[in-house]
Design a protein around this motif. Sequence first.
Motif, PDB file in Angstrom:
ATOM      1  N   LYS A 107       1.075  -0.721   0.222  1.00 18.13           N
ATOM      2  CA  LYS A 107       0.078  -0.013  -0.083  1.00 18.13           C
ATOM      3  C   LYS A 107       0.986   1.235   0.205  1.00 18.13           C
ATOM      4  CE  LYS A 107      -3.400  -2.647   2.531  1.00 18.13           C
ATOM      5  NZ  LYS A 107      -5.017  -2.180   1.443  1.00 18.13           N
ATOM      6  N   GLU A 119      -7.665  11.537  -9.015  1.00 17.20           N
ATOM      7  CA  GLU A 119      -7.285  10.095  -8.532  1.00 17.20           C
ATOM      8  C   GLU A 119      -6.217  10.238  -7.637  1.00 17.20           C
ATOM      9  OE1 GLU A 119      -5.870   7.497 -11.702  1.00 17.20           O
ATOM     10  OE2 GLU A 119      -7.982   6.750 -12.145  1.00 17.20           O
ATOM     11  N   LYS A 122      -7.228  10.697  -4.680  1.00 16.12           N
ATOM     12  CA  LYS A 122      -8.278  10.647  -3.627  1.00 16.12           C
ATOM     13  C   LYS A 122      -6.400   9.094  -3.306  1.00 16.12           C
ATOM     14  CE  LYS A 122     -10.589   6.611  -4.286  1.00 16.12           C
ATOM     15  NZ  LYS A 122     -11.213   5.034  -5.070  1.00 16.12           N
ATOM     16  N   ALA A 123      -5.881   9.183  -4.077  1.00 10.24           N
ATOM     17  CA  ALA A 123      -4.136   8.571  -2.994  1.00 10.24           C
ATOM     18  C   ALA A 123      -4.101   8.903  -2.239  1.00 10.24           C
ATOM     19  CB  ALA A 123      -3.268   8.405  -4.962  1.00 10.24           C
ATOM     20  N   ARG A 124      -3.505  10.662  -2.288  1.00 14.59           N
ATOM     21  CA  ARG A 124      -3.130  10.863  -1.365  1.00 14.59           C
ATOM     22  C   ARG A 124      -4.445  11.119   0.081  1.00 14.59           C
ATOM     23  NH1 ARG A 124      -2.396  16.735  -2.854  1.00 14.59           N
ATOM     24  NH2 ARG A 124      -4.817  17.109  -2.060  1.00 14.59           N
ATOM     25  N   ASP A 125      -5.410  10.901  -0.167  1.00 16.40           N
ATOM     26  CA  ASP A 125      -6.466  10.414   1.194  1.00 16.40           C
ATOM     27  C   ASP A 125      -6.322   9.160   1.510  1.00 16.40           C
ATOM     28  OD1 ASP A 125      -6.705  13.787   0.712  1.00 16.40           O
ATOM     29  OD2 ASP A 125      -8.835  12.328  -0.471  1.00 16.40           O
ATOM     30  N   GLN A 126      -5.751   8.843   1.440  1.00 15.11           N
ATOM     31  CA  GLN A 126      -5.757   7.494   1.522  1.00 15.11           C
ATOM     32  C   GLN A 126      -3.908   7.201   1.890  1.00 15.11           C
ATOM     33  OE1 GLN A 126      -5.865   4.992  -2.270  1.00 15.11           O
ATOM     34  NE2 GLN A 126      -7.763   4.847  -2.259  1.00 15.11           N
ATOM     35  N   VAL A 127      -3.157   7.522   1.543  1.00 18.26           N
ATOM     36  CA  VAL A 127      -1.755   7.691   2.122  1.00 18.26           C
ATOM     37  C   VAL A 127      -2.027   8.325   3.690  1.00 18.26           C
ATOM     38  CG1 VAL A 127       0.446   8.417   2.352  1.00 18.26           C
ATOM     39  CG2 VAL A 127      -0.404   7.409  -0.182  1.00 18.26           C
ATOM     40  N   GLU A 129      -3.996   8.606   5.599  1.00 14.91           N
ATOM     41  CA  GLU A 129      -5.390   7.667   6.766  1.00 14.91           C
ATOM     42  C   GLU A 129      -3.931   6.980   6.883  1.00 14.91           C
ATOM     43  OE1 GLU A 129      -7.769   5.793   8.875  1.00 14.91           O
ATOM     44  OE2 GLU A 129      -7.375   7.997   8.077  1.00 14.91           O
ATOM     45  N   MET A 130      -3.362   6.234   6.044  1.00 12.95           N
ATOM     46  CA  MET A 130      -2.063   4.921   6.692  1.00 12.95           C
ATOM     47  C   MET A 130      -1.428   5.768   6.984  1.00 12.95           C
ATOM     48  SD  MET A 130      -1.570   3.371   2.763  1.00 12.95           S
ATOM     49  CE  MET A 130       0.101   2.975   3.275  1.00 12.95           C
TER      50      MET A 130
END
Length: 228
Positions: A107, A119, A122-127, A129-130
Amino acid sequence: MAEVTLLSLPASPFAMSVKMALIEKGVEFETVEENYRASGKSELLVRVNPVTKQVPVLLHRAKPIWESLVILEYVEETWKTQGTHLLPGDGYQRALARFWTNFVITKTGLLIMKRVGDEQLKARDQVLEMIRLMDSEWSKPEYGKPFVFGDKLSLADLALAPIASWKVTFETLGKFEFPDARTCPRMALWLDAIENHPTVQSAILAPDLNLENANVIQKLIKDNKIKF
């Protein structure tokens, strides 16, 4: 060719992690860098990794080992009795170390560099959150400080440590702002320790040079000329 050879790419975080593991174990190795500006994969890379044709590849006595997660485990198992123990002694912590190593590698924040527009957001938000998740989990009693399990590097640390090279690139090209010590104090402590660790410093690509390379790599990714 040396007994231990690492096929790498200058900005590859996965190759950086493997370099750190080899250094921590005290293993002498030779590095062969791929040229990402070339029109195709090198003959050597295609020959030793005909399946994915990607770096890193570890050649040990001419036998190839593929994929960074597998290579990290191989390095720890093969040179178990020398250098830093990259897996904790406690069975539960070893399981946690393997989980986080896999979590980080599968991930990875490189998603930020592989996306554009909505996109990428969205990926930045996912990272983000990680990072918040790791901050919360690594604050629990079964973990340690300043690294994931205490004062020694583990496989989990090595998987994420290339962030020391990529941080400036993420912030510049990915318009990504890392949480500060007020928001994620545990991760801030970890990052400071990582950035100042001699093994990390000797294995990563200098942040400014990484940014320069990433500009080229991002364009190649956008143009579907490279998988990274």
